[in-house]
Design a protein around this motif. Structure first.
Motif, PDB file in Angstrom:
ATOM      1  N   PRO A   1       0.811  -1.224   0.000  1.00 19.93           N
ATOM      2  CA  PRO A   1       0.000   0.000   0.000  1.00 19.93           C
ATOM      3  C   PRO A   1       0.841   1.269   0.000  1.00 19.93           C
ATOM      4  O   PRO A   1       0.439   2.278  -0.590  1.00 19.93           O
ATOM      5  N   LEU A   2       1.989   1.240   0.648  1.00 19.95           N
ATOM      6  CA  LEU A   2       2.832   2.436   0.728  1.00 19.95           C
ATOM      7  C   LEU A   2       3.523   2.751  -0.592  1.00 19.95           C
ATOM      8  O   LEU A   2       3.979   3.882  -0.799  1.00 19.95           O
ATOM      9  N   GLY A   3       3.595   1.777  -1.484  1.00 20.10           N
ATOM     10  CA  GLY A   3       4.317   2.002  -2.733  1.00 20.10           C
ATOM     11  C   GLY A   3       3.495   1.881  -3.987  1.00 20.10           C
ATOM     12  O   GLY A   3       3.855   2.452  -5.022  1.00 20.10           O
ATOM     13  N   TYR A   4       2.374   1.139  -3.927  1.00 22.52           N
ATOM     14  CA  TYR A   4       1.705   0.806  -5.182  1.00 22.52           C
ATOM     15  C   TYR A   4       0.184   0.908  -5.123  1.00 22.52           C
ATOM     16  O   TYR A   4      -0.511   0.200  -5.847  1.00 22.52           O
ATOM     17  N   LEU A   5      -0.344   1.811  -4.301  1.00 25.14           N
ATOM     18  CA  LEU A   5      -1.747   2.176  -4.404  1.00 25.14           C
ATOM     19  C   LEU A   5      -1.835   3.561  -5.022  1.00 25.14           C
ATOM     20  O   LEU A   5      -1.084   4.462  -4.634  1.00 25.14           O
ATOM     21  N   ASP A   6      -2.749   3.744  -5.945  1.00 27.65           N
ATOM     22  CA  ASP A   6      -2.936   5.055  -6.565  1.00 27.65           C
ATOM     23  C   ASP A   6      -4.019   5.807  -5.785  1.00 27.65           C
ATOM     24  O   ASP A   6      -5.205   5.741  -6.111  1.00 27.65           O
ATOM     25  N   LEU A   7      -3.580   6.534  -4.765  1.00 28.46           N
ATOM     26  CA  LEU A   7      -4.497   7.285  -3.913  1.00 28.46           C
ATOM     27  C   LEU A   7      -4.648   8.728  -4.365  1.00 28.46           C
ATOM     28  O   LEU A   7      -5.221   9.549  -3.648  1.00 28.46           O
ATOM     29  N   SER A   8      -4.149   9.035  -5.576  1.00 28.60           N
ATOM     30  CA  SER A   8      -4.162  10.427  -6.032  1.00 28.60           C
ATOM     31  C   SER A   8      -5.574  10.994  -6.114  1.00 28.60           C
ATOM     32  O   SER A   8      -5.778  12.207  -6.005  1.00 28.60           O
ATOM     33  N   GLY A   9      -6.577  10.124  -6.288  1.00 23.92           N
ATOM     34  CA  GLY A   9      -7.947  10.594  -6.350  1.00 23.92           C
ATOM     35  C   GLY A   9      -8.462  11.142  -5.043  1.00 23.92           C
ATOM     36  O   GLY A   9      -9.529  11.783  -5.008  1.00 23.92           O
ATOM     37  N   PHE A  10      -7.734  10.929  -3.961  1.00 27.31           N
ATOM     38  CA  PHE A  10      -8.139  11.434  -2.646  1.00 27.31           C
ATOM     39  C   PHE A  10      -7.363  12.695  -2.258  1.00 27.31           C
ATOM     40  O   PHE A  10      -7.452  13.161  -1.123  1.00 27.31           O
ATOM     41  N   SER A  11      -6.596  13.255  -3.181  1.00 28.96           N
ATOM     42  CA  SER A  11      -5.879  14.505  -2.903  1.00 28.96           C
ATOM     43  C   SER A  11      -6.874  15.645  -2.685  1.00 28.96           C
ATOM     44  O   SER A  11      -7.980  15.652  -3.250  1.00 28.96           O
TER      45      SER A  11
ATOM     46  N   ALA B   1      -7.940   1.597  -4.863  1.00 28.24           N
ATOM     47  CA  ALA B   1      -7.757   2.654  -3.869  1.00 28.24           C
ATOM     48  C   ALA B   1      -9.053   2.902  -3.101  1.00 28.24           C
ATOM     49  O   ALA B   1      -9.043   3.051  -1.866  1.00 28.24           O
ATOM     50  N   LYS B   2     -10.184   2.966  -3.816  1.00 34.45           N
ATOM     51  CA  LYS B   2     -11.467   3.181  -3.139  1.00 34.45           C
ATOM     52  C   LYS B   2     -11.770   2.050  -2.156  1.00 34.45           C
ATOM     53  O   LYS B   2     -12.223   2.283  -1.030  1.00 34.45           O
ATOM     54  N   THR B   3     -11.534   0.823  -2.587  1.00 29.62           N
ATOM     55  CA  THR B   3     -11.797  -0.324  -1.723  1.00 29.62           C
ATOM     56  C   THR B   3     -10.885  -0.297  -0.497  1.00 29.62           C
ATOM     57  O   THR B   3     -11.319  -0.591   0.624  1.00 29.62           O
ATOM     58  N   TYR B   4      -9.637   0.079  -0.700  1.00 32.57           N
ATOM     59  CA  TYR B   4      -8.695   0.163   0.420  1.00 32.57           C
ATOM     60  C   TYR B   4      -9.167   1.193   1.447  1.00 32.57           C
ATOM     61  O   TYR B   4      -9.140   0.939   2.658  1.00 32.57           O
ATOM     62  N   VAL B   5      -9.600   2.345   0.988  1.00 32.65           N
ATOM     63  CA  VAL B   5     -10.088   3.371   1.908  1.00 32.65           C
ATOM     64  C   VAL B   5     -11.330   2.877   2.658  1.00 32.65           C
ATOM     65  O   VAL B   5     -11.489   3.134   3.858  1.00 32.65           O
TER      66      VAL B   5
ATOM     67  N   PRO C   1     -10.796   7.756   7.433  1.00 32.25           N
ATOM     68  CA  PRO C   1      -9.801   6.902   6.770  1.00 32.25           C
ATOM     69  C   PRO C   1      -8.752   7.688   5.997  1.00 32.25           C
ATOM     70  O   PRO C   1      -7.618   7.218   5.845  1.00 32.25           O
ATOM     71  N   ILE C   2      -9.098   8.886   5.505  1.00 32.49           N
ATOM     72  CA  ILE C   2      -8.102   9.667   4.776  1.00 32.49           C
ATOM     73  C   ILE C   2      -7.023  10.158   5.728  1.00 32.49           C
ATOM     74  O   ILE C   2      -5.824  10.084   5.422  1.00 32.49           O
TER      75      ILE C   2
ATOM     76  N   VAL D   1     -11.071  -9.325 -17.029  1.00 33.49           N
ATOM     77  CA  VAL D   1     -11.839  -9.934 -15.958  1.00 33.49           C
ATOM     78  C   VAL D   1     -12.615  -8.848 -15.232  1.00 33.49           C
ATOM     79  O   VAL D   1     -12.035  -7.880 -14.742  1.00 33.49           O
ATOM     80  N   PRO D   2     -13.945  -8.945 -15.111  1.00 31.01           N
ATOM     81  CA  PRO D   2     -14.717  -7.894 -14.467  1.00 31.01           C
ATOM     82  C   PRO D   2     -14.451  -7.842 -12.970  1.00 31.01           C
ATOM     83  O   PRO D   2     -14.278  -8.864 -12.325  1.00 31.01           O
ATOM     84  N   LEU D   3     -14.428  -6.616 -12.425  1.00 28.65           N
ATOM     85  CA  LEU D   3     -14.193  -6.439 -11.001  1.00 28.65           C
ATOM     86  C   LEU D   3     -15.470  -6.504 -10.182  1.00 28.65           C
ATOM     87  O   LEU D   3     -15.427  -6.496  -8.975  1.00 28.65           O
ATOM     88  N   GLY D   4     -16.598  -6.462 -10.839  1.00 28.06           N
ATOM     89  CA  GLY D   4     -17.850  -6.448 -10.096  1.00 28.06           C
ATOM     90  C   GLY D   4     -18.035  -7.731  -9.299  1.00 28.06           C
ATOM     91  O   GLY D   4     -17.412  -8.754  -9.525  1.00 28.06           O
ATOM     92  N   GLY D   5     -18.944  -7.678  -8.312  1.00 28.50           N
ATOM     93  CA  GLY D   5     -19.245  -8.896  -7.581  1.00 28.50           C
ATOM     94  C   GLY D   5     -18.812  -8.843  -6.146  1.00 28.50           C
ATOM     95  O   GLY D   5     -18.182  -9.759  -5.648  1.00 28.50           O
ATOM     96  N   GLY D   6     -19.122  -7.783  -5.458  1.00 29.18           N
ATOM     97  CA  GLY D   6     -18.920  -7.772  -4.026  1.00 29.18           C
ATOM     98  C   GLY D   6     -17.712  -7.046  -3.531  1.00 29.18           C
ATOM     99  O   GLY D   6     -17.359  -7.160  -2.368  1.00 29.18           O
ATOM    100  N   VAL D   7     -17.023  -6.270  -4.363  1.00 31.06           N
ATOM    101  CA  VAL D   7     -15.904  -5.490  -3.878  1.00 31.06           C
ATOM    102  C   VAL D   7     -16.434  -4.195  -3.282  1.00 31.06           C
ATOM    103  O   VAL D   7     -17.096  -3.416  -3.970  1.00 31.06           O
ATOM    104  N   PRO D   8     -16.199  -3.912  -1.981  1.00 29.70           N
ATOM    105  CA  PRO D   8     -16.699  -2.689  -1.385  1.00 29.70           C
ATOM    106  C   PRO D   8     -16.190  -1.477  -2.154  1.00 29.70           C
ATOM    107  O   PRO D   8     -15.049  -1.426  -2.602  1.00 29.70           O
ATOM    108  N   GLY D   9     -17.047  -0.508  -2.331  1.00 30.43           N
ATOM    109  CA  GLY D   9     -16.655   0.696  -3.029  1.00 30.43           C
ATOM    110  C   GLY D   9     -16.938   0.645  -4.509  1.00 30.43           C
ATOM    111  O   GLY D   9     -16.753   1.614  -5.208  1.00 30.43           O
ATOM    112  N   GLN D  10     -17.389  -0.541  -5.004  1.00 33.59           N
ATOM    113  CA  GLN D  10     -17.676  -0.644  -6.429  1.00 33.59           C
ATOM    114  C   GLN D  10     -18.859   0.240  -6.799  1.00 33.59           C
ATOM    115  O   GLN D  10     -19.887   0.205  -6.131  1.00 33.59           O
ATOM    116  N   GLU D  11     -18.705   1.049  -7.830  1.00 36.21           N
ATOM    117  CA  GLU D  11     -19.785   1.931  -8.230  1.00 36.21           C
ATOM    118  C   GLU D  11     -20.932   1.134  -8.840  1.00 36.21           C
ATOM    119  O   GLU D  11     -20.706   0.192  -9.561  1.00 36.21           O
TER     120      GLU D  11
END
Length: 504
Positions: A133-143, A227-231, A241-242, A494-504
């Motif tokens: 998480p410290l090196g390879y999550l793209d959290l830029s959307g939470f700036s 990133a959304k799911t991690y938050v 969480p931010i 591969v679709p990401l849908g199917g129970g991932v928290p934060g999925q739109e």
């Protein structure tokens, strides 16, 4: 030894000189957490670079260095190590190694490089970089106006380390204009990603990608969802969480990262949430697409994989899709004809052996072929397959599996671990393979080509070096499998849908 940031003192050992734990960037701690690396802070006096420093934060079980001993971990981890011949004349080629570990584990401590330096008159550099998480999550959307989060931090760390090499390596006897980057697994992915990273242009002149896993490079929409799911996971234990992204301990962030990994693997077996993100700016294109469109840096490249990559994961690290159910789920978003064509190229499917071969080829071999084919159209490219295995590796069912080529690259068959994998009758063969691999890697570092007898890989000839005892060359090995994989484009389908928290 005087470098740009101060004076460093190393250690001499058996004809070599080593400097360990040199900072190449400021510690990414406090307000620097989740930010691009900043220049190292200079020092006065002599900095004693006698021992390896901290590994990047990771699960403690991955830092074992002996019975009851672990390498310390800290966010203060952006250091590198240099090994050079004690007596050297003229600038020597430089080889910079990037360790693997799925971008969640690993350390430069394991890869000493002494054997390579002794064998070939090079200056060797190994680096640490931020992981997980410290090196390879793209959290830029939470700036926001009060907090800034940069992306591609581990990739930026690697570029910062190469910039350090460019500025300082001449002091150690290295040639800053003759730098070969090489890495294995996630480190191989780092190599193929750096080939497509504009900021890395001019920082290396050659590249070697060992068992690159191009699927570790994450499409932008996946990176944003991870990133959304991690938050959301952090929200389960923190009201804000931010704010927790800066206030939580590395251990807390790591545990949230493990939860993220479990949730993603339930949807896309074998997929990992950590890797360089294709953001359109720092990394404009996926490396496979960059190679295909002629937009990788046009430097000579060696690329390849091992004969049975997935055996290690099936037996030790359960992270690849090696069961029939998992293999079937990989093709849910593809044309059914693609699944039929791919699985039909593997005799015995859905046997356990065929499933392992499919998993290894999907993650490592097939995308590496795509990169070799694309990059080879505009720069010298050489492809290999590592087939060599000792009898113990064969008897235990590992064979020429993931990471076993590192034994030859680093001359480890003569170490305590390497010798435990060789019976008396295997040792001469293991040494022959070591001499062959090191000879080709070192010739490439010196001359931009391996030794004579290994032809370039092109779409016309598809010449592949089969590294075994004895060495041989084949044209288009596994042709039917190569053609079958041409209709599959990796985890992005591969679709990401199917129970991932934060999925739109």
């Amino acid at each position: 030894m005087t470098i740009a940031d101060g004076v460093v003192e190393g250690v001499s050992h058996a004809g070599l000189h080593s400097w360990r734990g040199i900072p190449y960037a400021a510690p990414p701690m406090g307000e620097r957490r989740f930010r691009a690396p900043e220049p190292a802070v200079g020092w006065s006096g002599v900095r004693h670079c006698h021992s390896f420093r901290n590994a990047a934060p990771q699960n403690p079980r991955y830092t074992t260095i002996g019975i009851g001993k672990h390498q310390p971990v800290s966010e203060d981890c952006l250091t590198l190590n240099v090994v050079a011949p004690e007596e050297r004349s003229g600038p020597l080629p430089v080889m910079v190694f990037i360790h693997g570990g799925a971008y969640i584990l690993g350390s430069s401590l394991v890869y000493r490089g002494d054997s390579l330096v002794r064998a070939g008159g090079v200056v060797y550099v190994s680096i640490n970089y931020r992981l997980g998480p410290l090196g390879y999550l793209d959290l830029s959307g939470f700036s926001s106006d009060t907090r800034t989060f940069d992306n591609n931090l581990g990739l930026r760390d690697q570029v910062a380390a190469l910039e350090w090499v460019h500025r300082n390596i001449a002091a150690f006897g290295g040639d800053p204009d003759n730098v070969t980057i090489f890495g294995e697994s996630a480190g191989g992915n780092a190599v193929t990603t750096l080939l497509a990273t504009p900021a890395a242009e001019g920082l290396f002149s050659k590249a070697i990608a060992q068992s690159s896993a191009p699927a570790l490079t994450v499409p932008n929409d996946w990176a944003q969802q991870f990133a959304k799911t991690y938050v959301e996971i952090l929200r389960e234990t923190h009201d804000d969480p931010i704010a927790a992204l800066h206030s939580a301990t590395p251990g807390e962030l790591g545990r949230a990262g493990q939860s993220l990994t479990r949730r993603i693997s339930d949807i896309a077996p074998g997929a990992l949430p950590y890797g360089p993100s294709v953001d359109g700016s720092y990394l404009p294109l996926d490396p496979i697409e960059a190679a295909r469109s002629g937009r990788t840096h046009p430097v000579p490249l060696i690329i390849g994989s091992n004969r049975v990559e997935a055996n290690l994961f099936a037996k030790v690290f359960d992270v690849l899709p090696t069961s029939p159910k998992e293999i079937e789920r990989l093709f849910v978003a593809t044309d059914p004809e693609v699944k039929t064509r791919v699985t039909g190229a593997y005799d015995g499917y859905p046997s356990a052996e065929a499933c392992r071969e499919i998993a290894g080829d999907m993650i490592f071999w097939a995308p590496s072929v795509q990169i070799a084919q694309g990059h080879g159209a505009h720069a010298p490219t050489y492809m290999y397959r590592y087939d060599y295995a000792t009898r113990i590796l064969d008897w235990t069912g590992f064979g020429a599996t993931h990471a076993t080529e590192l034994l030859a690259v680093f001359g480890a068959f003569d170490t305590r671990i390497g010798s435990a994998l060789t019976l008396a009758g295997d040792r001469r063969g293991a040494r022959r393979v070591t001499r062959q691999v090191q000879g080709d890697w070192l010739a490439f570092a010196h001359t931009s080509a391996p030794r004579p007898g290994w032809d370039r890989y092109t779409a016309d000839n598809r010449t592949v070096r089969i590294i075994d005892d004895p060495i041989r060359t084949e044209r288009d090995p596994s042709r039917d499998r190569r053609i079958a994989w041409e209709g599959f484009h990796g985890y992005s389908e591969v679709p990401l849908g199917g129970g991932v928290p934060g999925q739109e």
